[in-house]
Design a protein around this motif. Structure first.
Motif, PDB file in Angstrom:
ATOM      1  N   ASP A   1       0.844  -1.192   0.000  1.00  0.00           N
ATOM      2  CA  ASP A   1       0.000   0.000   0.000  1.00  0.00           C
ATOM      3  C   ASP A   1       0.881   1.245   0.000  1.00  0.00           C
ATOM      4  OD1 ASP A   1      -2.107  -1.747   0.211  1.00  0.00           O
ATOM      5  OD2 ASP A   1      -2.564  -1.291   2.288  1.00  0.00           O
ATOM      6  N   SER A   2       0.362   2.312  -0.576  1.00  0.00           N
ATOM      7  CA  SER A   2       1.028   3.610  -0.537  1.00  0.00           C
ATOM      8  C   SER A   2      -0.005   4.652  -0.121  1.00  0.00           C
ATOM      9  CB  SER A   2       1.639   3.958  -1.896  1.00  0.00           C
ATOM     10  OG  SER A   2       0.630   4.057  -2.879  1.00  0.00           O
TER      11      SER A   2
ATOM     12  N   THR B   1     -18.673  32.958   2.636  1.00  0.00           N
ATOM     13  CA  THR B   1     -17.674  32.007   2.144  1.00  0.00           C
ATOM     14  C   THR B   1     -16.640  31.874   3.240  1.00  0.00           C
ATOM     15  OG1 THR B   1     -18.029  32.660  -0.155  1.00  0.00           O
ATOM     16  CG2 THR B   1     -15.975  31.477   0.349  1.00  0.00           C
ATOM     17  N   ILE B   2     -16.529  30.665   3.784  1.00  0.00           N
ATOM     18  CA  ILE B   2     -15.637  30.378   4.906  1.00  0.00           C
ATOM     19  C   ILE B   2     -14.584  29.385   4.435  1.00  0.00           C
ATOM     20  CG2 ILE B   2     -15.532  29.262   7.176  1.00  0.00           C
ATOM     21  CD1 ILE B   2     -18.458  30.275   7.569  1.00  0.00           C
ATOM     22  N   ALA B   3     -13.334  29.651   4.767  1.00  0.00           N
ATOM     23  CA  ALA B   3     -12.246  28.729   4.438  1.00  0.00           C
ATOM     24  C   ALA B   3     -11.819  27.985   5.693  1.00  0.00           C
ATOM     25  CB  ALA B   3     -11.049  29.492   3.868  1.00  0.00           C
ATOM     26  N   MET B   4     -11.547  26.712   5.520  1.00  0.00           N
ATOM     27  CA  MET B   4     -10.927  25.926   6.585  1.00  0.00           C
ATOM     28  C   MET B   4      -9.454  25.843   6.195  1.00  0.00           C
ATOM     29  SD  MET B   4     -13.646  25.633   8.273  1.00  0.00           S
ATOM     30  CE  MET B   4     -13.094  24.690   9.671  1.00  0.00           C
ATOM     31  N   ALA B   5      -8.598  26.570   6.927  1.00  0.00           N
ATOM     32  CA  ALA B   5      -7.210  26.773   6.519  1.00  0.00           C
ATOM     33  C   ALA B   5      -6.267  25.646   6.932  1.00  0.00           C
ATOM     34  CB  ALA B   5      -6.706  28.104   7.077  1.00  0.00           C
ATOM     35  N   SER B   6      -6.724  24.750   7.795  1.00  0.00           N
ATOM     36  CA  SER B   6      -5.872  23.641   8.237  1.00  0.00           C
ATOM     37  C   SER B   6      -6.654  22.335   8.114  1.00  0.00           C
ATOM     38  CB  SER B   6      -5.411  23.853   9.683  1.00  0.00           C
ATOM     39  OG  SER B   6      -4.654  22.748  10.127  1.00  0.00           O
ATOM     40  N   TRP B   7      -6.210  21.493   7.178  1.00  0.00           N
ATOM     41  CA  TRP B   7      -6.823  20.188   6.976  1.00  0.00           C
ATOM     42  C   TRP B   7      -5.787  19.246   6.385  1.00  0.00           C
ATOM     43  CZ3 TRP B   7      -6.706  18.703   1.882  1.00  0.00           C
ATOM     44  CH2 TRP B   7      -6.676  19.712   0.922  1.00  0.00           C
ATOM     45  N   ARG B   8      -6.091  17.971   6.513  1.00  0.00           N
ATOM     46  CA  ARG B   8      -5.188  16.946   5.980  1.00  0.00           C
ATOM     47  C   ARG B   8      -6.039  15.787   5.467  1.00  0.00           C
ATOM     48  NH1 ARG B   8       0.186  14.420   7.895  1.00  0.00           N
ATOM     49  NH2 ARG B   8      -0.030  12.268   7.183  1.00  0.00           N
ATOM     50  N   ALA B   9      -5.743  15.356   4.254  1.00  0.00           N
ATOM     51  CA  ALA B   9      -6.424  14.199   3.669  1.00  0.00           C
ATOM     52  C   ALA B   9      -5.378  13.143   3.344  1.00  0.00           C
ATOM     53  CB  ALA B   9      -7.181  14.596   2.413  1.00  0.00           C
ATOM     54  N   ASP B  10      -5.605  11.939   3.822  1.00  0.00           N
ATOM     55  CA  ASP B  10      -4.730  10.807   3.514  1.00  0.00           C
ATOM     56  C   ASP B  10      -5.531   9.806   2.691  1.00  0.00           C
ATOM     57  OD1 ASP B  10      -2.344  11.575   4.960  1.00  0.00           O
ATOM     58  OD2 ASP B  10      -3.484  11.196   6.784  1.00  0.00           O
ATOM     59  N   VAL B  11      -4.989   9.431   1.546  1.00  0.00           N
ATOM     60  CA  VAL B  11      -5.625   8.447   0.676  1.00  0.00           C
ATOM     61  C   VAL B  11      -4.699   7.249   0.582  1.00  0.00           C
ATOM     62  CG1 VAL B  11      -6.597   7.991  -1.604  1.00  0.00           C
ATOM     63  CG2 VAL B  11      -6.681  10.318  -0.656  1.00  0.00           C
ATOM     64  N   THR B  12      -5.210   6.080   0.961  1.00  0.00           N
ATOM     65  CA  THR B  12      -4.429   4.855   0.896  1.00  0.00           C
ATOM     66  C   THR B  12      -4.718   4.142  -0.419  1.00  0.00           C
ATOM     67  OG1 THR B  12      -4.553   4.642   3.294  1.00  0.00           O
ATOM     68  CG2 THR B  12      -3.901   2.671   2.069  1.00  0.00           C
ATOM     69  N   TRP B  13      -3.638   3.784  -1.108  1.00  0.00           N
ATOM     70  CA  TRP B  13      -3.735   3.118  -2.404  1.00  0.00           C
ATOM     71  C   TRP B  13      -3.194   1.701  -2.295  1.00  0.00           C
ATOM     72  CZ3 TRP B  13      -5.489   5.511  -6.930  1.00  0.00           C
ATOM     73  CH2 TRP B  13      -5.753   6.873  -6.815  1.00  0.00           C
ATOM     74  N   ARG B  14      -3.856   0.791  -2.973  1.00  0.00           N
ATOM     75  CA  ARG B  14      -3.336  -0.564  -3.161  1.00  0.00           C
ATOM     76  C   ARG B  14      -3.162  -0.709  -4.666  1.00  0.00           C
ATOM     77  NH1 ARG B  14      -6.156  -4.160   0.367  1.00  0.00           N
ATOM     78  NH2 ARG B  14      -4.570  -3.405   1.800  1.00  0.00           N
ATOM     79  N   GLY B  15      -1.908  -0.633  -5.085  1.00  0.00           N
ATOM     80  CA  GLY B  15      -1.639  -0.596  -6.520  1.00  0.00           C
ATOM     81  C   GLY B  15      -2.192   0.697  -7.091  1.00  0.00           C
ATOM     82  N   SER B  16      -3.060   0.578  -8.108  1.00  0.00           N
ATOM     83  CA  SER B  16      -3.637   1.767  -8.749  1.00  0.00           C
ATOM     84  C   SER B  16      -5.058   2.069  -8.261  1.00  0.00           C
ATOM     85  CB  SER B  16      -3.646   1.577 -10.268  1.00  0.00           C
ATOM     86  OG  SER B  16      -4.476   0.486 -10.608  1.00  0.00           O
ATOM     87  N   LYS B  17      -5.465   1.441  -7.150  1.00  0.00           N
ATOM     88  CA  LYS B  17      -6.823   1.640  -6.642  1.00  0.00           C
ATOM     89  C   LYS B  17      -6.808   2.264  -5.246  1.00  0.00           C
ATOM     90  CE  LYS B  17      -8.795  -2.190  -9.166  1.00  0.00           C
ATOM     91  NZ  LYS B  17      -9.510  -3.439  -9.117  1.00  0.00           N
ATOM     92  N   PRO B  18      -7.593   3.336  -5.053  1.00  0.00           N
ATOM     93  CA  PRO B  18      -7.721   3.881  -3.691  1.00  0.00           C
ATOM     94  C   PRO B  18      -8.613   2.950  -2.871  1.00  0.00           C
ATOM     95  CG  PRO B  18      -9.146   5.072  -5.193  1.00  0.00           C
ATOM     96  CD  PRO B  18      -8.369   4.091  -6.027  1.00  0.00           C
ATOM     97  N   ILE B  19      -8.178   2.649  -1.634  1.00  0.00           N
ATOM     98  CA  ILE B  19      -8.949   1.718  -0.801  1.00  0.00           C
ATOM     99  C   ILE B  19      -9.473   2.365   0.478  1.00  0.00           C
ATOM    100  CG2 ILE B  19      -7.852  -0.351  -1.727  1.00  0.00           C
ATOM    101  CD1 ILE B  19      -6.127  -0.370   0.906  1.00  0.00           C
ATOM    102  N   ALA B  20      -8.941   3.523   0.849  1.00  0.00           N
ATOM    103  CA  ALA B  20      -9.404   4.219   2.050  1.00  0.00           C
ATOM    104  C   ALA B  20      -8.996   5.682   1.954  1.00  0.00           C
ATOM    105  CB  ALA B  20      -8.823   3.595   3.310  1.00  0.00           C
TER     106      ALA B  20
END
Length: 181
Positions: free
Chosen positions: A3-4, A33-52
């Motif tokens: 996974d990556s 219009t409100i901005a959320m200035a601090s966020w983090r998204a992590d996407v887990t990949w198995r090969g070429s497919k996102p799994i989480a």
């Protein structure tokens, strides 16, 4: 197959909340219009497919960018008051983060459908997000728009003048991020 993970932050895009105005005196209020200035998204990949995928937003990073409509333009001091009211409504000290975790990701014609759970104000609800993915040469551009009803999460929309002017219950969350190929 190993996974990556892709990690995206506010440096890679924008997370905004668009509000409406309700009540008999709605013409007096501003659509924000409100901005959320601090966020983090992590996407887990198995090969070429996102799994989480998981998105974590720091509520205290809320910034009021602009207000449209209203009797007068939204001033700098009014933006400070709006921010304070929003943080109070969200009870930021008790609930400092918003989370969306997707454990089911399905390919669609325009990107992916992420299905999981969103937690706001200490309450969790099932949520699906249609994420559009566009190929811009050397970069993937991901966008989504999701309506959220504040009261479903125990957040009372801010109101004035004994409720004759209030923030609409449903807000629109807009997301855009870029990731190099």
């Amino acid at each position: 197959m190993t996974d990556s993970t892709w990690t995206l932050t506010a440096a890679d895009g924008e997370l905004q909340v668009l509000t409406g105005v309700g009540g008999p005196a709605a013409k007096m209020g501003h659509r924000l219009t409100i901005a959320m200035a601090s966020w983090r998204a992590d996407v887990t990949w198995r090969g070429s497919k996102p799994i989480a995928a998981e998105l974590v937003v720091d509520v205290d990073s809320l910034q009021v960018l602009k207000g449209e409509g209203g009797v007068t333009p939204l001033s700098g001091p009014e933006k400070v008051v709006v921010r304070s009211n929003a943080l109070n409504a969200m009870d930021v000290k008790k609930y400092p983060q918003i989370r969306f975790s997707a454990d089911d990701i399905a390919k669609t014609d325009t990107g992916y459908r992420l299905t999981g759970t969103v937690e706001i104000h200490g309450k969790s609800r099932p949520q699906s997000v249609d994420l559009e993915v566009d190929d811009h040469g050397g970069t993937w551009v991901m966008t989504a728009e999701v309506p959220v009803a504040q009261t479903e999460f125990g957040v009372k929309p801010y109101s004035l003048l004994m409720g004759t002017m209030k923030v609409a219950d449903e807000v629109m969350v807009k997301f855009i991020a870029r990731h190099p190929k």
